[in-house]
Structures are given as C-alpha cells and as structure tokens.
Design a protein around this motif. Structure first.
Motif, mmCIF file in Angstrom:
data_model
loop_
_atom_site.group_PDB
_atom_site.id
_atom_site.type_symbol
_atom_site.label_atom_id
_atom_site.label_comp_id
_atom_site.label_asym_id
_atom_site.label_seq_id
_atom_site.Cartn_x
_atom_site.Cartn_y
_atom_site.Cartn_z
ATOM 1 N N ALA A 170 0.842 -1.203 0.000
ATOM 2 C CA ALA A 170 0.000 0.000 0.000
ATOM 3 C C ALA A 170 0.875 1.250 0.000
ATOM 4 O O ALA A 170 2.044 1.202 0.400
ATOM 5 N N THR A 218 0.356 3.564 2.062
ATOM 6 C CA THR A 218 0.568 3.810 3.491
ATOM 7 C C THR A 218 1.801 3.069 4.002
ATOM 8 O O THR A 218 2.583 3.610 4.793
ATOM 9 N N THR A 265 -4.901 16.973 3.840
ATOM 10 C CA THR A 265 -4.562 15.726 3.161
ATOM 11 C C THR A 265 -5.367 14.599 3.773
ATOM 12 O O THR A 265 -6.092 14.781 4.744
ATOM 13 N N ALA A 317 -3.632 9.202 5.860
ATOM 14 C CA ALA A 317 -2.549 8.249 5.579
ATOM 15 C C ALA A 317 -1.209 8.939 5.344
ATOM 16 O O ALA A 317 -0.162 8.322 5.492
ATOM 17 N N THR A 318 -1.237 10.222 4.983
ATOM 18 C CA THR A 318 0.016 10.965 4.828
ATOM 19 C C THR A 318 0.737 11.089 6.164
ATOM 20 O O THR A 318 1.967 11.070 6.224
ATOM 21 N N VAL A 375 2.282 16.617 0.376
ATOM 22 C CA VAL A 375 1.398 15.892 -0.522
ATOM 23 C C VAL A 375 1.085 16.766 -1.740
ATOM 24 O O VAL A 375 1.113 17.994 -1.648
ATOM 25 N N ALA A 388 0.781 9.980 -3.834
ATOM 26 C CA ALA A 388 -0.237 8.926 -3.950
ATOM 27 C C ALA A 388 -1.364 9.325 -4.905
ATOM 28 O O ALA A 388 -1.918 8.494 -5.611
ATOM 29 N N LYS A 445 -7.417 5.464 -7.174
ATOM 30 C CA LYS A 445 -6.369 6.357 -7.689
ATOM 31 C C LYS A 445 -6.363 6.370 -9.227
ATOM 32 O O LYS A 445 -7.119 5.649 -9.863
ATOM 33 N N GLY A 486 -2.096 -1.597 -3.251
ATOM 34 C CA GLY A 486 -0.664 -1.580 -3.569
ATOM 35 C C GLY A 486 -0.104 -0.172 -3.568
ATOM 36 O O GLY A 486 -0.843 0.808 -3.640
ATOM 37 N N TRP A 524 -10.709 17.056 1.924
ATOM 38 C CA TRP A 524 -10.083 16.416 3.095
ATOM 39 C C TRP A 524 -10.134 17.365 4.294
ATOM 40 O O TRP A 524 -9.646 18.497 4.198
#
Ligand SMILES: *Cc1c(COP(=O)(O)O)cnc(C)c1O
Length: 395
Positions: free
Chosen positions: A61, A63, A87, A90-91, A135, A163, A190, A197, A339
């Motif tokens: 991932a 992450t 963001t 996960a950042t 990001v 990402a 994405k 992944g 976000w």
C-alpha cells in the motif's frame, strides 16, 4: 426537471482494460502467486522509468510506503515532522507509528498544497526539524521546487506523498521524483490501480535495499530466520502487480480523460460564483485526479458542521458544500467534502499548526470546497447533469 441517475455516478472508481486479467492469469498459471515474480519486477521497472527515479520498490500500500519512508528518514520518538495539513490521514499516520510528532503546515491558495512561506516560518520556529512530508493534493503538484530548496537549506529530508498525483509534472519533472523518498499508491480509486498496492521511489540504492528487506520481515542472510531489526509484511503481491502492470500503459489515457472532465466542469460553471481546484498553468501539469469546486465567499449560505454532522440554512441565490453534496446524493451521484485538515482532527488536536496571514487557508477551503464526481467512465450527458445539479443549488 433533472432526473436522478439510473446508475450511480461515482467519485472515482477503477477502470479496467483487459491486460490486467492477462497478467493476473499469467501469475496464476505459472503459480507465482506470492510476493515474488515477473509482474513485480516489471512494474517496478515501469514505475521507476516513468517517474524518473533509479529505484522503485513494490509494496502492499501507499501507506506502507509512507511508513518505510518515515523510517528511512530516521524519525525517532518525539521528533517533530513538518506535514501537509490538508490531506488524507494516511500521509500523517506513519509519523505517529514511529513515535514522531506532526507539525502541520497550512496550504497556499494557488495549488491548495503546502505553503512554502508557512514552511519557512515553521523552520524558524523549529530549526531542529529534519523531515518534511508534503502531498500533491488531488493530483495537483505543489510548489515542490521551492519546498525542496527550503528543505535543502535546512538539511531536512523531503518525502513526497505522490499517492494522488502519479503522472503530474512540475516544470516537466514528475511528482514523486523530487524528494529523497517518495510514495505512489495503487489504491482502488487512484489514477491507476492494482486494487491495492503502493511503491516507494528513490535514487538511493541503500534505501531501496532496506525497504526490500524491511518489507519482507527483515530477514538477515543466514540459513535460518535471523533477525536484527523489526520487519514488516509490506511487500506487493505478484497478482496485484499484474493488475498494475496492465494499467500502466493506460495512465496517459486516464489523465487525458480526467483532464477533459475537469475542463468540461470549468466550462459548465462559467458565470456561477465558484472556482475549481487551482493550479499554476505556467509551471505545472496536474493529473486531474479529482475535480473540486470552491464556492465563492459571498455565495455561501450558512453552513454548520459538528464533529460528525453537517447542516445548512438555505438562502436564495446561495449554497454551500453541504447542500451540493446532499443534492448530488439525492440524484444518485457521489461527491465528497475536501479532506478535513489534520489540525482540525481530534486525533491531532494537540499538534502545532503553522500558517501565515490572519486566518488559515485550509479551514476556509474545507468550509467552501468539495470534490465532484470525477469518474473516468462518466459520460458527457452524466457530467452535464452534474453541472445542472450544481447550478440548481444556486437557485
Ligand atoms: C490514497 C492515499 C494514500 C494511501 O495510499 P494507500 O495505497 O491507500 O495506502 C496516502 N496519501 C494520500 C494523499 C492518498 O490519497
């Protein structure tokens, strides 16, 4: 009268082309069904060639890649890390995995990404900081050259969270190639996907080798399972890599279709008191992953948000993200708020937040902004209906 969509119009879903199945089937038929195989080798090469880094390591991932990037940067317990504020969580969460302490940096208004001026201010307050995670939000590059120069001047490691921005460029150079350790994701929504992944990208051979080792449980070279440091089960599956391998040739086409969606919205909203997620045309080419809308200040009706609920008071000629999102949902279309900034999240309420000027940009963008349906498979008619729905909110 606008008719609700018979089939749901999504924010962003996987778009398959056929080759994915070929490579997955190949993995199956040759029984390379684990975390070793031709698909992984090929897809690492595709990614490093495309983005322009020497190495790419396939992981489970984005992450996971961010976590290992934070480890590579040497973030230790109690160490402050400058992070993008607006963001996906996960950042930032990987900083906490390592015991680090995020310090959030506000965005500028030209790209909605980390403000170099606020970053400079942060370094003047905390000159000891050695790691920056920035990001490229919604596929729009941030002012990465300025940010890199600031990091270099302060001897800090730059981690790019690309990402959402695979394929986006800044002065002709790919996002994900500026930092020491960079991250891309193949999550299901994405610009291209492996169903899941991610990858860590770097020019540093030693770092790439560490990531390979850490991601496969940190085995030492020995006849038995010998361990000197903690390991992780973070390696990419060869089946997932098959999906990514099949998607890669379509990245350019996906970007072109996302760009067409963005431009059609831009055209359709002409004359309305709104703008879209901005970028600096002279310097950058986004991948247009998500199209976003910002309602002009003086066209906002009253909107209230508690920790878990949103409401609004309708006013003639005015609207707000809550009304637009509710209306989209009523017509069977999926939008999303911007976000929610990390410094507004309960989990990070005690973290410092650095901004310049009178008020933070991010709180305002969160208040007035939303993501529109941006699915590659959306038809022109469907998009025109979304535009009509938005227009109707200003009645
Ligand atoms: C999706 C995303 C990630 C995480 O990637 P995963 O592959 O889902 O773990 C990290 N940062 C940002 C900005 C993302 O949008």
């Amino acid at each position: 009268m606008i008719k609700p969509f018979a089939n749901k119009v999504w924010l962003s879903t996987p778009t398959m082309h056929g080759e994915e199945l070929t490579y997955m089937t190949e993995a199956y038929q040759t029984n390379w069904m684990s975390t070793i195989g031709q698909n992984i080798n090929e897809v690492e090469k595709l990614a490093s060639d495309y983005v322009g880094t020497k190495y790419a390591v396939g992981l489970s991932a984005g992450t996971a890649a961010l976590h290992l990037a934070v480890k590579l940067a040497g973030v230790k317990r109690g160490a402050k890390v400058f992070c993008s504020d607006m963001t996906f969580a996960a950042t930032v969460n990987p900083v906490v995995y390592e015991g680090g302490v995020p310090v959030f940096i506000d965005s500028e208004r030209e790209t909605w990404n980390m403000d170099p001026v606020a970053l400079e201010k942060a370094f003047s307050l905390y000159p000891e900081v050695k790691t920056v995670i920035m990001v490229h939000l919604y596929g729009t590059p941030g002012k990465i050259e300025q940010i890199k120069a600031i990091c270099d001047r302060h001897g800090a490691t730059l981690i790019e969270d690309a990402a959402e921005s695979l394929g986006a460029t800044y002065n002709g150079k790919q996002t994900g190639s500026f930092g020491q350790f960079n991250v891309i994701s193949f999550n299901g929504n994405k610009i291209i996907t492996g169903s899941s992944g991610g990858m860590l990208l770097t020019d540093d051979e030693e770092a790439a080798n560490k990531v390979r080792k850490w991601s496969t449980q940190s085995r030492e070279a020995a006849p038995w399972y010998q361990h000197e440091e903690p390991g992780y089960n973070y390696r990419m599956s060869n089946v997932i890599a098959g999906v990514v391998r099949g998607q890669f040739p379509y990245l350019g086409e996906h970007i072109a279709r996302k760009k067409a969606i963005y431009q059609r919205y831009q055209e359709g909203f002409k004359g309305l008191p709104v703008s879209m997620n901005p970028y600096i045309e002279k310097e950058m080419e986004p991948n247009f992953w998500l199209s976003c809308l910002l309602v002009d200040k003086d066209a906002m009706c009253k909107q209230a948000r508690t920790a878990t609920e949103a409401s609004f008071e309708k006013e003639p000629g005015k609207t707000c993200p809550t009304e637009i999102l509710e209306k989209l949902a009523a017509y069977n279309a999926e939008g999303r708020p911007i976000w929610k900034p990390m410094h507004m999240q309960p989990i990070y309420k005690d973290c410092d937040f650095i901004f310049v000027g009178d008020t933070p940009a991010n709180e305002d963008i969160f208040e007035r902004g939303l993501c529109l349906p941006s699915d590659i498979t959306m038809t022109i008619e469907e998009q025109d209906t979304v535009i009509e729905i938005v227009k109707s909110c200003f009645k």
